[in-house]
Motif scaffolding. Sequence first.
Motif, short mmCIF file in Angstrom:
data_model
loop_
_atom_site.label_atom_id
_atom_site.label_comp_id
_atom_site.label_asym_id
_atom_site.label_seq_id
_atom_site.Cartn_x
_atom_site.Cartn_y
_atom_site.Cartn_z
N LEU A 1 0.82 -1.20 0.00
CA LEU A 1 0.00 0.00 0.00
C LEU A 1 0.86 1.26 0.00
CD1 LEU A 1 -2.87 1.12 0.12
CD2 LEU A 1 -2.69 1.05 2.60
N LYS A 2 1.94 1.25 0.79
CA LYS A 2 2.84 2.41 0.81
C LYS A 2 3.51 2.62 -0.53
CE LYS A 2 3.84 2.15 5.74
NZ LYS A 2 4.84 1.84 6.77
N LEU A 3 3.93 1.53 -1.18
CA LEU A 3 4.53 1.64 -2.51
C LEU A 3 3.53 2.16 -3.53
CD1 LEU A 3 6.76 -1.54 -2.76
CD2 LEU A 3 7.51 0.84 -2.83
N MET A 4 2.28 1.71 -3.43
CA MET A 4 1.26 2.19 -4.35
C MET A 4 1.03 3.68 -4.18
SD MET A 4 -1.48 -0.94 -4.27
CE MET A 4 -2.75 0.00 -5.10
N ILE A 5 0.99 4.14 -2.94
CA ILE A 5 0.80 5.56 -2.68
C ILE A 5 1.99 6.36 -3.19
CG2 ILE A 5 0.66 7.29 -0.84
CD1 ILE A 5 -1.01 5.21 0.74
N LEU A 6 3.21 5.85 -2.96
CA LEU A 6 4.42 6.52 -3.41
C LEU A 6 4.45 6.63 -4.93
CD1 LEU A 6 7.25 7.64 -2.66
CD2 LEU A 6 8.09 5.32 -2.97
N PHE A 7 4.15 5.53 -5.63
CA PHE A 7 4.16 5.56 -7.08
C PHE A 7 3.03 6.43 -7.62
CE2 PHE A 7 7.30 2.27 -7.07
CZ PHE A 7 7.94 2.40 -8.30
N ALA A 8 1.88 6.43 -6.98
CA ALA A 8 0.76 7.26 -7.44
C ALA A 8 1.10 8.75 -7.32
CB ALA A 8 -0.50 6.94 -6.68
N VAL A 9 1.67 9.14 -6.19
CA VAL A 9 2.05 10.55 -6.00
C VAL A 9 3.15 10.93 -6.97
CG1 VAL A 9 3.11 12.16 -4.36
CG2 VAL A 9 1.27 10.65 -3.61
N GLY A 10 4.13 10.05 -7.15
CA GLY A 10 5.20 10.33 -8.10
C GLY A 10 4.69 10.44 -9.52
N LEU A 11 3.75 9.58 -9.88
CA LEU A 11 3.18 9.62 -11.23
C LEU A 11 2.38 10.89 -11.44
CD1 LEU A 11 2.89 8.06 -13.86
CD2 LEU A 11 0.86 6.98 -12.91
N ILE A 12 1.63 11.32 -10.46
CA ILE A 12 0.87 12.57 -10.57
C ILE A 12 1.83 13.75 -10.74
CG2 ILE A 12 -0.61 14.18 -9.30
CD1 ILE A 12 -2.00 11.67 -8.14
N ALA A 13 2.90 13.78 -9.95
CA ALA A 13 3.88 14.86 -10.07
C ALA A 13 4.56 14.84 -11.43
CB ALA A 13 4.92 14.74 -8.96
N LEU A 14 4.90 13.65 -11.91
CA LEU A 14 5.56 13.53 -13.21
C LEU A 14 4.63 13.94 -14.34
CD1 LEU A 14 8.22 12.67 -14.48
CD2 LEU A 14 7.35 10.35 -14.55
N LEU A 15 3.37 13.55 -14.27
CA LEU A 15 2.40 13.96 -15.29
C LEU A 15 2.19 15.47 -15.28
CD1 LEU A 15 -0.24 11.10 -15.09
CD2 LEU A 15 1.43 11.52 -16.89
N THR A 16 2.23 16.07 -14.10
CA THR A 16 2.11 17.53 -14.02
C THR A 16 3.28 18.22 -14.70
OG1 THR A 16 0.93 17.29 -11.92
CG2 THR A 16 1.85 19.46 -12.42
#
Length: 62
Positions: A10-25
């Motif tokens: 779950l922590k990895l999923m949250i980390l990758f989701a936040v990173g992906l949102i930042a990268l897409l931005t």
Amino acid sequence: MTIADTAVQLKLMILFAVGLIALLTVIIVSIHHDHRIALTSTLPLIIVAVFMLIVLISLFLL
């Protein structure tokens, strides 16, 4: 899977989701600023975003 394994996943999923949102931005701002997809700056970011999306999907399906 144990509770600890689920928590780490779950922590990895949250980390990758936040990173992906930042990268897409960053990608969207870069494309909006340059009005094109630059091969030297934007394309590597898109490749990393696709890789992160694949990892996020694989974490979700475990």
